[in-house]
Scaffold this active site. Sequence first.
Site, PDB file in Angstrom:
ATOM      1  CG  ASP A 186      23.074  34.588  57.960  1.00 57.74           C
ATOM      2  OD1 ASP A 186      24.099  34.244  58.585  1.00 57.74           O
ATOM      3  OD2 ASP A 186      22.992  35.672  57.346  1.00 57.74           O
ATOM      4  CG  ASP A 210      28.559  26.148  56.187  1.00 54.89           C
ATOM      5  OD1 ASP A 210      28.887  26.943  55.289  1.00 54.89           O
ATOM      6  OD2 ASP A 210      29.389  25.427  56.785  1.00 54.89           O
ATOM      7  CB  VAL A 211      26.307  28.950  51.314  1.00 57.73           C
ATOM      8  CG1 VAL A 211      25.014  29.637  51.710  1.00 57.73           C
ATOM      9  CG2 VAL A 211      27.517  29.837  51.582  1.00 57.73           C
ATOM     10  CE1 TYR A 246      34.676  40.044  49.171  1.00 56.37           C
ATOM     11  CE2 TYR A 246      35.685  41.617  47.663  1.00 56.37           C
ATOM     12  CZ  TYR A 246      34.595  41.173  48.375  1.00 56.37           C
ATOM     13  OH  TYR A 246      33.396  41.851  48.277  1.00 56.37           O
TER      14      TYR A 246
END
Length: 236
Positions: free
Chosen positions: A37, A63-64, A156
């Site tokens: 996270d 940070d993905v 989204y």
Amino acid sequence: MYDLDGETAIVTGAAQGFGKAIAELLAEAGANVVLADVQMEKAEDVAAGIRDDGGEAMVVECDVTDVDHTDALVEQTCDRYGSLEVLVNNAGGGGGGTFTDLSPEEWRRVVSLNLDGTFNCSYSAVPKMLEHGNGRIVNISSMAGRNVTLNGNANYTASKWGVIGLSKHLARDLGPDVRANAVCPGGGPDSPMGRGIQAEDVAKTVLYLSTEISSFVTGTLVEVDGGGQLTPSASN
């Protein structure tokens, strides 16, 4: 039946919400859990709670949206625990409004987090999973990925549809060494179940897909919405 003893799981976005519940339940099943996270303080609190309950957990700042971060996440995981069996791509986010409110920058922010982040983590984790041939990837999509979100924007919805498509390709391309599935949470309090979704509902589904009890399940999605799609007024 739901035994992950000695196995290692990465959960992204594990500091709160679905990710927190998933991390806690996988640890309860015996997994070494790596909480990834950007909210380090919250993630450390979750990890401390897992340890207090007798589980094993560590936190990695990640940070993905940055593949260098996800590479480092997998490397640190394997350095600590020796292998990686389960990846739960939970990190994500969105925003409100309609298409006319959407800027290119906001489109890219949400798609990068929800879809690119899922790809990046999978890209970094798959080589390690292929080494032992028993990998499991669980991607958190949404009921918005089955139809359209009523509470968010087109970025989204599009990204969550993309997560489902990516999950199916991962399953096709990596089987039988890696299983990949998607979970679609949703459902409001007016669902046929008479209540709204809870984080534990998602966590239990992830646990099922992470263990050998679902050993012949891959390339599919599980709708966790209390039958909300059966209620026209439901907000998924």
